[in-house]
Motif scaffolding. Structure first.
Motif, PDB file in Angstrom:
ATOM      1  N   ILE A  36     -59.232 -16.934  42.621  1.00  0.00           N
ATOM      2  CA  ILE A  36     -59.804 -18.123  41.990  1.00  0.00           C
ATOM      3  C   ILE A  36     -59.604 -18.034  40.485  1.00  0.00           C
ATOM      4  O   ILE A  36     -59.906 -17.021  39.854  1.00  0.00           O
ATOM      5  CB  ILE A  36     -61.315 -18.237  42.313  1.00  0.00           C
ATOM      6  CG1 ILE A  36     -61.545 -18.337  43.833  1.00  0.00           C
ATOM      7  CG2 ILE A  36     -61.945 -19.406  41.569  1.00  0.00           C
ATOM      8  CD1 ILE A  36     -61.002 -19.572  44.492  1.00  0.00           C
ATOM      9  N   ARG A  68     -68.946 -19.809  49.918  1.00  0.00           N
ATOM     10  CA  ARG A  68     -68.031 -20.811  49.376  1.00  0.00           C
ATOM     11  C   ARG A  68     -68.177 -22.128  50.136  1.00  0.00           C
ATOM     12  O   ARG A  68     -68.090 -22.152  51.350  1.00  0.00           O
ATOM     13  CB  ARG A  68     -66.588 -20.328  49.454  1.00  0.00           C
ATOM     14  CG  ARG A  68     -66.355 -19.140  48.549  1.00  0.00           C
ATOM     15  CD  ARG A  68     -64.913 -18.744  48.485  1.00  0.00           C
ATOM     16  NE  ARG A  68     -64.740 -17.681  47.491  1.00  0.00           N
ATOM     17  CZ  ARG A  68     -63.577 -17.161  47.169  1.00  0.00           C
ATOM     18  NH1 ARG A  68     -62.472 -17.595  47.734  1.00  0.00           N
ATOM     19  NH2 ARG A  68     -63.512 -16.205  46.261  1.00  0.00           N
ATOM     20  N   VAL A 105     -63.041 -25.368  47.717  1.00  0.00           N
ATOM     21  CA  VAL A 105     -62.022 -24.811  46.821  1.00  0.00           C
ATOM     22  C   VAL A 105     -60.992 -25.907  46.561  1.00  0.00           C
ATOM     23  O   VAL A 105     -60.394 -26.440  47.500  1.00  0.00           O
ATOM     24  CB  VAL A 105     -61.322 -23.569  47.422  1.00  0.00           C
ATOM     25  CG1 VAL A 105     -60.191 -23.097  46.511  1.00  0.00           C
ATOM     26  CG2 VAL A 105     -62.315 -22.439  47.667  1.00  0.00           C
ATOM     27  N   GLN A 158     -58.018 -24.616  41.458  1.00  0.00           N
ATOM     28  CA  GLN A 158     -58.774 -23.366  41.346  1.00  0.00           C
ATOM     29  C   GLN A 158     -57.953 -22.169  41.828  1.00  0.00           C
ATOM     30  O   GLN A 158     -58.292 -21.036  41.512  1.00  0.00           O
ATOM     31  CB  GLN A 158     -60.069 -23.437  42.150  1.00  0.00           C
ATOM     32  CG  GLN A 158     -61.119 -24.319  41.507  1.00  0.00           C
ATOM     33  CD  GLN A 158     -62.397 -24.263  42.289  1.00  0.00           C
ATOM     34  OE1 GLN A 158     -62.531 -24.902  43.326  1.00  0.00           O
ATOM     35  NE2 GLN A 158     -63.341 -23.472  41.796  1.00  0.00           N
ATOM     36  N   SER A 170     -59.153 -19.416  51.693  1.00  0.00           N
ATOM     37  CA  SER A 170     -59.952 -19.145  50.500  1.00  0.00           C
ATOM     38  C   SER A 170     -61.373 -19.685  50.599  1.00  0.00           C
ATOM     39  O   SER A 170     -62.294 -19.112  50.016  1.00  0.00           O
ATOM     40  CB  SER A 170     -59.260 -19.727  49.259  1.00  0.00           C
ATOM     41  OG  SER A 170     -57.998 -19.111  49.059  1.00  0.00           O
ATOM     42  N   VAL A 171     -61.576 -20.763  51.335  1.00  0.00           N
ATOM     43  CA  VAL A 171     -62.910 -21.363  51.414  1.00  0.00           C
ATOM     44  C   VAL A 171     -63.779 -20.728  52.501  1.00  0.00           C
ATOM     45  O   VAL A 171     -64.992 -20.886  52.504  1.00  0.00           O
ATOM     46  CB  VAL A 171     -62.829 -22.901  51.604  1.00  0.00           C
ATOM     47  CG1 VAL A 171     -62.583 -23.277  53.072  1.00  0.00           C
ATOM     48  CG2 VAL A 171     -64.064 -23.589  51.069  1.00  0.00           C
TER      49      VAL A 171
END
Length: 163
Positions: A6, A44, A47, A51, A38-39
């Motif tokens: 990130i 989280r 995203v 980012q 990533s999320v």
């Protein structure tokens, strides 16, 4: 593909207005995979592509038990009485401030096949939709803080170990 690092406050990509996604670009599938990977990490809720260093209009979300993505999202409607809600951001780690957000929001975009995607919700999902589309418009939640909290936020950032 995989979880991506990130980008943190100060990285110019976070203040850039993102370009529309070209569905014919073969790299878009990889971007979506990276956004989803990533999320999915604990804590989280969303995203945005910028980012993770990609200036394209795309974000992933993880809210209310649903994980997904939207390409070329547009915040088309917010409604209800705006309220101050505690908000943080992966790009401004460990700092939370009250931000005025609408309790209901609707985003429209497309999926990888060009089919329409409509995300509409309240509470956390509404906050995520507003927060992530702000990212794609080159705005951080800090830009929405009132004067007093913005000053405190910038002081806290200067003292943060990651800055």
């Amino acid at each position: 593909m995989a979880e991506r690092v990130i980008r943190i406050f100060g990285d110019p990509v976070l203040k850039s207005v993102c370009r529309p996604v070209d569905l014919g670009d073969p790299g878009v599938r990889g971007l979506v995979t990276d956004l989803l990977d990533s999320v999915k990490l604990p804590g989280r809720a969303g995203v945005a592509a910028n980012q993770i260093g990609v200036d394209l209009r795309a974000f992933s979300y993880n809210a209310d038990g649903e994980v997904g993505y939207v390409l070329n999202p547009v915040l088309v409607k917010v409604w209800g009485e705006p309220e101050h809600i505690g908000e943080g951001c992966l790009s401004v780690p460990d700092l939370w401030y009250p931000v005025e957000r609408y309790p209901f929001a609707r985003v429209e975009g497309v999926d990888l096949d060009g089919k329409p995607v409509v995300l509409e919700g309240e509470g956390l999902l509404a906050q995520v939709l507003q927060h992530e589309t702000d990212h794609l418009d080159g705005k951080l939640y800090l830009d929405r803080l009132d004067r007093e909290n913005r000053g405190k936020a910038y002081r806290d950032i200067r003292e943060a170990p990651w800055f």
